[in-house]
Scaffold this active site. Structure first.
Site, PDB file in Angstrom:
ATOM      1  N   GLU A 266       0.796  -1.223   0.000  1.00  0.00           N
ATOM      2  CA  GLU A 266       0.000   0.000   0.000  1.00  0.00           C
ATOM      3  C   GLU A 266       0.834   1.281   0.000  1.00  0.00           C
ATOM      4  O   GLU A 266       0.287   2.369  -0.198  1.00  0.00           O
ATOM      5  CB  GLU A 266      -0.946  -0.008   1.202  1.00  0.00           C
ATOM      6  CG  GLU A 266      -2.032  -1.061   1.093  1.00  0.00           C
ATOM      7  CD  GLU A 266      -2.760  -1.307   2.393  1.00  0.00           C
ATOM      8  OE1 GLU A 266      -3.874  -0.773   2.554  1.00  0.00           O
ATOM      9  OE2 GLU A 266      -2.213  -2.044   3.252  1.00  0.00           O
TER      10      GLU A 266
ATOM     11  N   ASP B 234     -12.568  -5.200  -2.131  1.00  0.00           N
ATOM     12  CA  ASP B 234     -13.633  -6.196  -2.088  1.00  0.00           C
ATOM     13  C   ASP B 234     -14.956  -5.506  -1.793  1.00  0.00           C
ATOM     14  O   ASP B 234     -14.982  -4.407  -1.226  1.00  0.00           O
ATOM     15  CB  ASP B 234     -13.335  -7.274  -1.037  1.00  0.00           C
ATOM     16  CG  ASP B 234     -13.029  -6.688   0.333  1.00  0.00           C
ATOM     17  OD1 ASP B 234     -13.914  -6.742   1.201  1.00  0.00           O
ATOM     18  OD2 ASP B 234     -11.907  -6.179   0.548  1.00  0.00           O
TER      19      ASP B 234
END
Length: 227
Positions: free
Chosen positions: A12, A195
């Site tokens: 990230e 998701d």
């Protein structure tokens, strides 16, 4: 200005760290901090480790050891609102814990008026300016993010929707915002969706984490370039 940039995991934040010039590495509390410049902006970046305590440790060290003036967390999140698709990005107008009793924050230190930590108005304004460039392929929304220690499955999703109605959920943003609040440091979260309710599970998260992280980093970089 001096910006502290936190990514929960290597995936990230490392694409951003690789672009920092004049890098200097320092280690505190088992964390590695990368100081230098992104374009003309002074930055200190790191990956903190996932979950609330790790993120809080990183944020407080950025403030105490590196004298940062602003903190931004960049990374990924799980979509809660059905409008979000994988790859979309949420920029925090406010963040809260979904797994901390409300009275802990309002009846005790830090005696907040509500359970929500607000995103910094100046940083939000910069993000909105960046969106005017119309260079991003994903949908970008401003709104509420909630934070907790668990990876949210179908079991916990409805309870979070009913109580908080957030756009997405993560494991770090509220804890970093909490540290910034008590230190009077401007805060913002930029999280892209790995998701969704219809595409969920740890395998989906892992499949999308690397590519989706770039969406958040791209916004972060363009925002820093406008300062």
């Amino acid at each position: 200005m001096k910006f502290g940039i936190i990514g929960p995991s290597e995936d990230e934040i490392m694409p951003f760290i690789k672009k920092i010039s004049n890098k200097k590495l320092e280690s505190f509390a088992m964390l590695t901090f990368y100081s230098g410049n992104y374009k003309d902006i002074e930055v200190v970046a790191l990956y903190s480790g996932v979950c609330k305590v790790n993120a809080s440790i990183a944020a407080q060290i950025l403030i105490d050891r590196f004298d940062v003036t602003h903190i931004i967390v960049t990374g990924v999140a799980g979509g809660i609102d059905s409008i979000l698709k994988i790859g979309d990005t949420v920029i925090s107008t406010e963040v809260a814990y979904h797994d901390v009793d409300e009275g802990i924050l309002t009846e005790y230190h830090p005696w907040m008026e509500s359970i929500y930590f607000s995103g910094d108005s100046y940083l939000l304004k910069l993000c909105r300016k960046v969106l005017e460039l119309n260079i991003f392929k994903q949908q970008i929304l401003f709104g509420k993010i909630v934070t907790g220690e668990a990876f949210i499955s179908d079991h916990g999703r409805n309870e979070i929707i009913n109580k908080y109605n957030p756009l997405c959920v993560d494991m770090e943003s509220a804890s970093i915002a909490h540290v910034c609040h008590v230190n009077n440091i401007p805060f913002l979260a930029i999280r892209s969706i790995t998701d969704t309710p219809t595409q969920s599970g740890i395998d989906i998260f892992e499949d999308n984490c690397v590519s989706v992280s770039i969406n958040s980093i791209n916004i972060l970089e363009k925002m820093l370039e406008r300062i």
